[in-house]
Write a protein that holds these residues in place. Sequence first.
Motif, PDB file in Angstrom:
ATOM      1  N   ARG A 206       0.830  -1.211   0.000  1.00  0.00           N
ATOM      2  CA  ARG A 206       0.000   0.000   0.000  1.00  0.00           C
ATOM      3  C   ARG A 206       0.861   1.256   0.000  1.00  0.00           C
ATOM      4  NH1 ARG A 206      -1.844   1.383   4.906  1.00  0.00           N
ATOM      5  NH2 ARG A 206      -1.771  -0.755   5.684  1.00  0.00           N
ATOM      6  N   ARG A 207       1.902   1.252   0.829  1.00  0.00           N
ATOM      7  CA  ARG A 207       2.701   2.472   1.008  1.00  0.00           C
ATOM      8  C   ARG A 207       3.964   2.487   0.162  1.00  0.00           C
ATOM      9  NH1 ARG A 207       2.061   5.800   5.667  1.00  0.00           N
ATOM     10  NH2 ARG A 207       0.430   5.124   7.073  1.00  0.00           N
ATOM     11  N   ARG A 208       4.251   1.382  -0.501  1.00  0.00           N
ATOM     12  CA  ARG A 208       5.400   1.258  -1.402  1.00  0.00           C
ATOM     13  C   ARG A 208       6.731   1.478  -0.689  1.00  0.00           C
ATOM     14  NH1 ARG A 208       3.347  -1.694  -4.622  1.00  0.00           N
ATOM     15  NH2 ARG A 208       4.995  -1.394  -6.126  1.00  0.00           N
ATOM     16  N   PHE A 209       7.094   0.525   0.107  1.00  0.00           N
ATOM     17  CA  PHE A 209       8.473   0.510   0.617  1.00  0.00           C
ATOM     18  C   PHE A 209       9.029  -0.906   0.502  1.00  0.00           C
ATOM     19  CE2 PHE A 209       5.765   0.043   4.424  1.00  0.00           C
ATOM     20  CZ  PHE A 209       6.305  -1.088   5.030  1.00  0.00           C
ATOM     21  N   VAL A 210      10.355  -0.993   0.560  1.00  0.00           N
ATOM     22  CA  VAL A 210      11.037  -2.279   0.422  1.00  0.00           C
ATOM     23  C   VAL A 210      11.115  -2.966   1.778  1.00  0.00           C
ATOM     24  CG1 VAL A 210      13.282  -3.340  -0.116  1.00  0.00           C
ATOM     25  CG2 VAL A 210      12.394  -1.452  -1.518  1.00  0.00           C
ATOM     26  N   VAL A 211      10.897  -4.267   1.787  1.00  0.00           N
ATOM     27  CA  VAL A 211      11.085  -5.048   3.006  1.00  0.00           C
ATOM     28  C   VAL A 211      12.342  -5.894   2.815  1.00  0.00           C
ATOM     29  CG1 VAL A 211      10.119  -6.813   4.520  1.00  0.00           C
ATOM     30  CG2 VAL A 211       8.602  -5.119   3.457  1.00  0.00           C
ATOM     31  N   LEU A 212      13.344  -5.606   3.632  1.00  0.00           N
ATOM     32  CA  LEU A 212      14.601  -6.355   3.563  1.00  0.00           C
ATOM     33  C   LEU A 212      14.550  -7.415   4.659  1.00  0.00           C
ATOM     34  CD1 LEU A 212      17.449  -6.664   2.377  1.00  0.00           C
ATOM     35  CD2 LEU A 212      18.196  -4.782   3.837  1.00  0.00           C
ATOM     36  N   GLU A 213      14.329  -8.642   4.252  1.00  0.00           N
ATOM     37  CA  GLU A 213      14.110  -9.748   5.197  1.00  0.00           C
ATOM     38  C   GLU A 213      15.431 -10.484   5.417  1.00  0.00           C
ATOM     39  OE1 GLU A 213      11.805 -13.033   3.569  1.00  0.00           O
ATOM     40  OE2 GLU A 213      11.184 -13.670   5.574  1.00  0.00           O
ATOM     41  N   ASP A 214      15.955 -10.405   6.625  1.00  0.00           N
ATOM     42  CA  ASP A 214      17.215 -11.091   6.949  1.00  0.00           C
ATOM     43  C   ASP A 214      16.897 -12.489   7.475  1.00  0.00           C
ATOM     44  OD1 ASP A 214      19.607 -12.032   7.986  1.00  0.00           O
ATOM     45  OD2 ASP A 214      20.239 -10.068   8.746  1.00  0.00           O
ATOM     46  N   ASN A 215      17.286 -13.481   6.679  1.00  0.00           N
ATOM     47  CA  ASN A 215      16.952 -14.869   6.997  1.00  0.00           C
ATOM     48  C   ASN A 215      18.168 -15.681   7.431  1.00  0.00           C
ATOM     49  OD1 ASN A 215      14.534 -16.115   7.090  1.00  0.00           O
ATOM     50  ND2 ASN A 215      14.446 -16.707   4.941  1.00  0.00           N
ATOM     51  N   THR A 216      19.185 -14.958   7.931  1.00  0.00           N
ATOM     52  CA  THR A 216      20.465 -15.595   8.213  1.00  0.00           C
ATOM     53  C   THR A 216      20.356 -16.805   9.139  1.00  0.00           C
ATOM     54  OG1 THR A 216      21.675 -13.575   7.806  1.00  0.00           O
ATOM     55  CG2 THR A 216      22.723 -15.119   9.301  1.00  0.00           C
ATOM     56  N   TYR A 217      19.464 -16.735  10.117  1.00  0.00           N
ATOM     57  CA  TYR A 217      19.399 -17.821  11.108  1.00  0.00           C
ATOM     58  C   TYR A 217      18.278 -18.821  10.827  1.00  0.00           C
ATOM     59  CZ  TYR A 217      22.841 -15.496  14.001  1.00  0.00           C
ATOM     60  OH  TYR A 217      24.009 -14.951  14.461  1.00  0.00           O
ATOM     61  N   ARG A 218      17.583 -18.654   9.715  1.00  0.00           N
ATOM     62  CA  ARG A 218      16.350 -19.415   9.518  1.00  0.00           C
ATOM     63  C   ARG A 218      16.531 -20.937   9.599  1.00  0.00           C
ATOM     64  NH1 ARG A 218      13.204 -21.329   4.802  1.00  0.00           N
ATOM     65  NH2 ARG A 218      11.089 -21.472   5.609  1.00  0.00           N
ATOM     66  N   ASP A 219      17.653 -21.429   9.104  1.00  0.00           N
ATOM     67  CA  ASP A 219      17.844 -22.886   9.089  1.00  0.00           C
ATOM     68  C   ASP A 219      18.155 -23.449  10.463  1.00  0.00           C
ATOM     69  OD1 ASP A 219      17.336 -23.344   6.397  1.00  0.00           O
ATOM     70  OD2 ASP A 219      19.387 -22.850   5.817  1.00  0.00           O
ATOM     71  N   LEU A 220      18.361 -22.586  11.446  1.00  0.00           N
ATOM     72  CA  LEU A 220      18.685 -23.077  12.790  1.00  0.00           C
ATOM     73  C   LEU A 220      17.439 -23.048  13.679  1.00  0.00           C
ATOM     74  CD1 LEU A 220      22.208 -21.446  13.202  1.00  0.00           C
ATOM     75  CD2 LEU A 220      21.663 -23.840  12.750  1.00  0.00           C
ATOM     76  N   ARG A 221      16.427 -23.780  13.259  1.00  0.00           N
ATOM     77  CA  ARG A 221      15.194 -23.864  14.069  1.00  0.00           C
ATOM     78  C   ARG A 221      15.237 -25.154  14.881  1.00  0.00           C
ATOM     79  NH1 ARG A 221      10.099 -22.252  14.731  1.00  0.00           N
ATOM     80  NH2 ARG A 221      10.147 -20.603  13.170  1.00  0.00           N
ATOM     81  N   TYR A 222      15.006 -25.015  16.197  1.00  0.00           N
ATOM     82  CA  TYR A 222      15.073 -26.179  17.093  1.00  0.00           C
ATOM     83  C   TYR A 222      13.703 -26.655  17.524  1.00  0.00           C
ATOM     84  CZ  TYR A 222      19.455 -23.655  17.291  1.00  0.00           C
ATOM     85  OH  TYR A 222      20.571 -22.958  16.934  1.00  0.00           O
ATOM     86  N   ASP A 223      12.725 -25.786  17.380  1.00  0.00           N
ATOM     87  CA  ASP A 223      11.413 -26.081  17.930  1.00  0.00           C
ATOM     88  C   ASP A 223      10.342 -25.366  17.112  1.00  0.00           C
ATOM     89  OD1 ASP A 223      10.011 -27.397  19.767  1.00  0.00           O
ATOM     90  OD2 ASP A 223      10.519 -26.125  21.475  1.00  0.00           O
ATOM     91  N   GLY A 224       9.149 -25.931  17.077  1.00  0.00           N
ATOM     92  CA  GLY A 224       8.012 -25.254  16.437  1.00  0.00           C
ATOM     93  C   GLY A 224       8.073 -25.333  14.916  1.00  0.00           C
ATOM     94  N   PRO A 225       6.925 -25.086  14.269  1.00  0.00           N
ATOM     95  CA  PRO A 225       6.869 -25.172  12.813  1.00  0.00           C
ATOM     96  C   PRO A 225       7.473 -23.924  12.149  1.00  0.00           C
ATOM     97  CG  PRO A 225       4.723 -24.568  13.705  1.00  0.00           C
ATOM     98  CD  PRO A 225       5.634 -24.726  14.886  1.00  0.00           C
ATOM     99  N   ALA A 226       8.097 -24.117  10.990  1.00  0.00           N
ATOM    100  CA  ALA A 226       8.644 -22.971  10.244  1.00  0.00           C
ATOM    101  C   ALA A 226       7.486 -22.118   9.723  1.00  0.00           C
ATOM    102  CB  ALA A 226       9.476 -23.476   9.078  1.00  0.00           C
ATOM    103  N   LEU A 227       7.644 -20.806   9.820  1.00  0.00           N
ATOM    104  CA  LEU A 227       6.603 -19.898   9.303  1.00  0.00           C
ATOM    105  C   LEU A 227       6.908 -19.583   7.840  1.00  0.00           C
ATOM    106  CD1 LEU A 227       6.464 -17.384  12.282  1.00  0.00           C
ATOM    107  CD2 LEU A 227       4.684 -19.010  11.598  1.00  0.00           C
ATOM    108  N   PRO A 228       5.869 -19.311   7.036  1.00  0.00           N
ATOM    109  CA  PRO A 228       6.143 -18.866   5.666  1.00  0.00           C
ATOM    110  C   PRO A 228       6.976 -17.587   5.697  1.00  0.00           C
ATOM    111  CG  PRO A 228       3.778 -19.185   6.021  1.00  0.00           C
ATOM    112  CD  PRO A 228       4.434 -19.327   7.358  1.00  0.00           C
ATOM    113  N   THR A 229       7.922 -17.484   4.790  1.00  0.00           N
ATOM    114  CA  THR A 229       8.782 -16.291   4.798  1.00  0.00           C
ATOM    115  C   THR A 229       8.043 -15.101   4.177  1.00  0.00           C
ATOM    116  OG1 THR A 229       9.688 -16.809   2.631  1.00  0.00           O
ATOM    117  CG2 THR A 229      10.859 -17.699   4.539  1.00  0.00           C
TER     118      THR A 229
END
Length: 404
Positions: A206-229
Amino acid sequence: MPEAQFDDRSLFSASVQGVPDFWRELPGILWSFDSGRPDPATFPIDDMTRLNEFVLRTQTDGALQYGDGYDEMMYGFPGLRDQLAERSQGDDGRDIDRTAVLLTSGAVQAISLALKAFVDPGDVIAVEAPTWGAVISTARGRGADVVAIPMDGEGLQVDLLEQELDRLDRQQRRFKLLYVIAAFNTPTGVSLSLERRHRLLDMAARRRFVVLEDNTYRDLRYDGPALPTLFGLDESGLVVQVGSFSKTMAPALRLGWATGHPDVIAALTGVRTDLGVSQWVARVMSEFLREGLFDAHLQSIRSFYRTKLTMTEAALHAHCDPWVSWVTPEGGFFLWVELDPRIDGKLVMRNALARGVLVRAGERFFGDPNHGRQQFRVSFGKLPIGGIQSGISRLGEAMTESRR
Ligand SMILES: Cc1ncc(COP(=O)(O)O)c(C=O)c1O
């Protein structure tokens, strides 16, 4: 011959600042819970040695030259970009190809390139508070104003971001970009909830800005389901996601990447001024993936770090109760510890250091010395398992000694 001296600091450009104190080597640190480094016990040395030799012998020219032609050099080794695009199909549910992937010297370069591609001096960007401090200084170095949006247990408070954007609109300031560590924020370990992910993406579109998503740690999940990125959920083309092999393989690979709309990736490539990442390292990593070793490796290191997390929490309970509280993270390397008000936060750092224990002061994650004084980050990444208990017990002593 006398040693050469450089004593005319007026020659330096305005970009040159002193080395912050916290980067200096600290003497006598025996237990470092400080940085986001991985545990050397996780480095897959045998396979990397074997694949290194294989690559050098069988792909000598490709591995040891600059990339062949603009794309191979500036975007990076196409074989690895293809593999990352394929992984994104699984991880993000996106049907992308290599034109949406750029290899970078760690996630940190991907972030700098995104800031360079989108942010002009005087623009405004937003970060979560707290966040990885390096991003704040890089953005300020580009002349951007950085606004910090508080987080809670569900991550960035999207309502507060909207209020801030209204305020900036009234001042006719140009808001360009939000940096968000949506999976296991540094330092809190909190992930952005699914509902907020959707709201954030609606707002960006809506407001036209960039979302810079830092996923550096994403593969280190120990618990719970992965959320959609965010990248996976986005329909606007405004999300740039960055990733890295630093935490899962080894930081010294200096191998990260950015994924996004091909036009955006072309813009990031266009502002890079190096000659691309190492073809050699990218090919070794590509072979590691091709042999199917990476997923097995991830599984094994996840279980290893889950054990370290449990041990660190047990040691904190045993030695630092009743002075500390924290929320167990579902992944990453960090515990974000809140100190009881009866303990002097600054003094704890000093008393811990005197005992050879280093944790990272909370202030470092706010870009503002007035915040985070009663908080600190404990990393269970690098310290060997055998040192956790003894290090935390000394931290506990430092707390008892730091009562107000
Ligand atoms: C949130 C976050 N992003 C990026 C990085 C840097 O990663 P890389 O080594 O891939 O540049 C770090 C390293 O500490 C980090 O904590």
